[in-house]
Design an enzyme around this catalytic site. Structure first.
Site, mmCIF file in Angstrom:
data_model
loop_
_atom_site.group_PDB
_atom_site.id
_atom_site.type_symbol
_atom_site.label_atom_id
_atom_site.label_comp_id
_atom_site.label_asym_id
_atom_site.label_seq_id
_atom_site.Cartn_x
_atom_site.Cartn_y
_atom_site.Cartn_z
ATOM 1 N N LYS A 1 -45.436 -45.695 -14.658
ATOM 2 C CA LYS A 1 -46.892 -45.839 -14.746
ATOM 3 C C LYS A 1 -47.570 -44.780 -13.871
ATOM 4 C CE LYS A 1 -50.614 -49.077 -13.886
ATOM 5 N NZ LYS A 1 -51.035 -50.414 -13.514
ATOM 6 N N GLU B 1 -37.600 -42.463 -7.055
ATOM 7 C CA GLU B 1 -36.314 -42.694 -7.726
ATOM 8 C C GLU B 1 -36.351 -42.140 -9.150
ATOM 9 O OE1 GLU B 1 -38.168 -44.781 -6.091
ATOM 10 O OE2 GLU B 1 -37.019 -46.253 -4.942
ATOM 11 N N GLY C 1 -47.151 -52.929 -13.926
ATOM 12 C CA GLY C 1 -45.787 -52.517 -14.277
ATOM 13 C C GLY C 1 -44.923 -53.689 -14.727
ATOM 14 N N ARG C 2 -45.005 -54.803 -14.001
ATOM 15 C CA ARG C 2 -44.114 -55.938 -14.304
ATOM 16 C C ARG C 2 -44.554 -56.724 -15.539
ATOM 17 N NH1 ARG C 2 -46.571 -56.133 -9.501
ATOM 18 N NH2 ARG C 2 -48.118 -57.740 -9.061
ATOM 19 N N GLU D 1 -43.012 -60.274 -6.948
ATOM 20 C CA GLU D 1 -43.921 -59.153 -6.679
ATOM 21 C C GLU D 1 -45.369 -59.591 -6.928
ATOM 22 O OE1 GLU D 1 -42.994 -54.587 -7.068
ATOM 23 O OE2 GLU D 1 -43.847 -55.243 -8.963
ATOM 24 N N HIS E 1 -19.429 -72.223 -11.376
ATOM 25 C CA HIS E 1 -18.155 -71.971 -10.700
ATOM 26 C C HIS E 1 -18.347 -71.101 -9.463
ATOM 27 C CE1 HIS E 1 -16.037 -73.898 -13.987
ATOM 28 N NE2 HIS E 1 -16.959 -73.342 -14.744
ATOM 29 N N LYS F 1 -41.829 -47.597 1.342
ATOM 30 C CA LYS F 1 -41.821 -46.314 0.606
ATOM 31 C C LYS F 1 -42.247 -45.188 1.530
ATOM 32 C CE LYS F 1 -43.151 -47.738 -4.073
ATOM 33 N NZ LYS F 1 -44.183 -47.714 -5.093
HETATM 34 O O1 F6P Z 1 -42.648 -50.079 -5.984
HETATM 35 C C1 F6P Z 1 -42.931 -51.124 -6.831
HETATM 36 C C2 F6P Z 1 -43.405 -50.623 -8.160
HETATM 37 O O2 F6P Z 1 -44.637 -50.001 -8.015
HETATM 38 C C3 F6P Z 1 -43.482 -51.736 -9.191
HETATM 39 O O3 F6P Z 1 -44.644 -52.470 -9.090
HETATM 40 C C4 F6P Z 1 -43.344 -50.974 -10.462
HETATM 41 O O4 F6P Z 1 -42.974 -51.785 -11.538
HETATM 42 C C5 F6P Z 1 -42.260 -49.983 -10.082
HETATM 43 O O5 F6P Z 1 -42.508 -49.682 -8.726
HETATM 44 C C6 F6P Z 1 -42.240 -48.725 -10.890
HETATM 45 O O6 F6P Z 1 -43.454 -48.040 -10.797
HETATM 46 P P1 F6P Z 1 -43.793 -46.861 -11.791
HETATM 47 O O7 F6P Z 1 -43.807 -47.384 -13.165
HETATM 48 O O8 F6P Z 1 -45.138 -46.354 -11.359
HETATM 49 O O9 F6P Z 1 -42.726 -45.800 -11.617
#
Ligand code: F6P
Length: 547
Positions: free
Chosen positions: A206, A212, A267-268, A353, A384, A512
């Site tokens: 987003k 990452e 995002g979620r 979150e 189990h 972060k």
């Molecule tokens: O760091 C958390 C977060 O911002 C989440 O809320 C989000 O789903 C995820 O990282 C990925 O964010 P993006 O889609 O901006 O890479």
């Protein structure tokens, strides 16, 4: 806005919780043979049985009063109509608009959001068909066989969870892979067997700033261009999904290859948007639409059912009851179908979150427990592993059991074994077994008194452990869409009742920021003198050991 603790219903629930703590569900069931009828909701695709909770008529009436006093219906209207209820980011919350039908306009700030959504769906559909039918070709003219989705959190968990859950509906036109970890081991392993000429990458972010994802995307570009020896090949092998078009373009993604996201989709909650591309590529666009339709069905139920018969509302109120009033601090999500093996991880982000916060939307510290920590696994594996804890630890963990009537891959005898465990576990968690019964059973088996004295206390199960049972008719795209939307709305209602802004996530920022500074230290010869001595010495140890 009145503080929650001052509400009449809140005060009454506090009192009721004191009474209930000394009650056992066995008694409640014995006293009321209509519990299932009263405390279950049946919808065309799924059934919720919530009778195995420590509730009675009075508790439920008071919880529903709490929903009224906290104005859940008014807030629901605000969300669906596009008011900026994400106060701290000053944004609307409109993931529900992503599954509105084309003939249901929604005008927000003078623009018809439905039109934008439909345009984007049309762009997705054309792209999906082109790739799946073999008309989208790689730099050497070969058709695409493999899709690699690069994203993390909401840009990964939703699509991956759904792809796994609906595997059996895939016609294998393409293979879909997911890269989320910045540990190079993941992307290297995924790319190793793939042919760069036939791979299409989706960079899903987003913000298009997530370290990452950007790191993995750069590695993917290098992997491709070191095979094609041509920067231009990126246009044939990379698309992006983002609300930050500018960043995606400066990253090297061609404008036409960028799918939009909007600031009003968290995002979620975004798998319904172009973030869901890998799902559509895997299953075909009709199945993706069926997923949206299932969610839309749940939206309609949430909007129109009276609170007392409203599945998301009831599930939210039960969570508040179990956590805030009865004191549970965690909740297990226990799907029994193999296909739902990622559901707990998905719901962990969705709920934790969203509502894992300790100030109200006005910024005041709350002095009540908000949401539990969410965890879980496939139920049958859990039996189990950690069910010992669920049955006998001195920590009560309310649990959602999720199963389906029909199996997607019927193998003689398997589904019956699976489902008999499913039903047995909620019964055992509720009824337990007392010492008298344990002793009688052992005696009947001819055990000696000495043996019985030693073993009996260990075999006692106190029971009285709350569970919800969600029984789906089958796991298909529509039903899964409904199930996910059910939890989305549950989370929303929980947030309203607890007075929490469910749609921001400030708690991820501090770590972060520190990681960015520490990365600089790891890549240079410096260690910031401002660290605490634990972090400083860990960094020193790491640097020394990696020389
Ligand atoms: O760091 C958390 C977060 O911002 C989440 O809320 C989000 O789903 C995820 O990282 C990925 O964010 P993006 O889609 O901006 O890479």
């Amino acid at each position: 806005m009145l503080a929650r603790q001052t509400l009449a219903s809140w005060k009454k629930l506090n009192q009721l919780a004191q009474d209930k703590k000394s009650q056992h569900m066995n008694t409640l069931f014995a006293e009321d043979s209509k519990r299932f009828d009263k405390f279950s909701i049946e919808l065309p695709r799924l059934l919720l049985d919530y009778s195995k909770n420590l509730i009675d008529d009075e508790t439920m009436a008071t919880l529903l009063k709490l929903a009224e006093e906290t104005e859940v219906t008014a807030w629901r209207e605000k969300m669906f109509s596009g008011e900026k209820i994400n106060k701290t980011e000053h944004r609307a919350v409109l993931h529900t608009a992503l599954r509105r039908h084309s003939d249901e306009p929604l005008v927000v700030d003078g623009e018809n959001v439905t039109d934008h959504v439909q345009q984007q769906l049309a762009k997705m559909e054309a792209f999906v068909n082109k790739v799946r039918q073999g008309h989208w070709l790689g730099y050497s003219g070969k058709r695409i066989t493999d899709i690699v989705n690069i994203g993390v959190g909401g840009s990964n968990l939703g699509p991956q969870m759904v792809t796994e859950a609906l595997k059996h509906y895939s016609d294998n036109s393409v293979n879909v892979h997911y890269v989320s970890n910045v540990d190079g081991a993941q992307i290297v392993e995924i790319l190793r067997p793939l042919d760069p000429e036939k791979v299409l990458f989706i960079v899903s972010s987003k913000t298009f700033t997530t370290t990452e994802t950007m790191t993995n995307a750069r590695t993917a570009i290098n992997w491709l261009t070191s095979s094609s020896f041509d920067e231009k090949s990126v246009a044939k092998h990379f698309v992006a999904v983002t609300a930050n078009k500018e960043n995606a373009m400066s990253f090297g993604i061609q404008a036409d290859n960028i799918f939009d996201m909007w600031d009003w989709v968290g995002g979620r909650f975004s798998l319904w948007s172009a973030i869901g591309l890998p799902i559509a590529l895997d299953l075909g666009f009709d199945q993706f639409r069926a997923l949206l339709d299932g969610a839309h069905e749940m939206d309609q139920h949430f909007l129109s059912a009276p609170l007392a018969e409203n599945m998301p509302v009831i599930m939210a109120l039960l969570s508040v009851w179990n956590t805030t009033f009865l004191g549970a601090r965690s909740q297990a999500i226990l799907p029994y179908d193999q296909t739902l093996h990622m559901l707990s991880a998905y719901l962990q982000q969705a709920e934790m979150e969203s509502n894992g916060k300790s100030v109200t939307w006005d910024g005041d510290e709350v002095d009540y427990a908000t949401v539990p920590s969410i965890w879980g696994e496939l139920g049958i594996n859990g039996q189990h592993a950690f069910y010992q804890y669920l049955h006998q630890s001195n920590n009560v963990v309310p649990a959602d059991f999720i199963g389906s009537v029909a199996s997607v891959t019927p193998v003689k005898g398997h589904h019956e074994t699976l489902m008999s465990n499913f039903f047995a576990q909620t019964q055992a968690l509720m009824t337990g077994v007392d010492e008298e019964q344990v002793r009688a059973d052992l005696k009947a088996k001819g055990r000696t008194d000495a043996y019985i004295d030693t073993v009996a206390p260990h075999k006692v199960h106190k029971g009285n452990r709350p569970t919800n049972t969600l029984l789906l008719k089958r796991i298909d795209p529509t039903t899964l869409g409904s199930l996910i939307a059910l939890y989305e709305h549950k989370i929303f209602v929980q947030g309203i009742v607890l007075q929490i802004c469910s749609f921001d996530q400030w708690g991820v920022e501090l770590g972060k920021g520190l990681a960015a500074k520490i990365q600089h230290e790891l890549e240079s010869n410096t260690i910031d003198p401002g660290h605490d001595c634990s972090t400083e010495n860990l960094l020193r140890f790491y640097k020394k050991a990696s020389q």
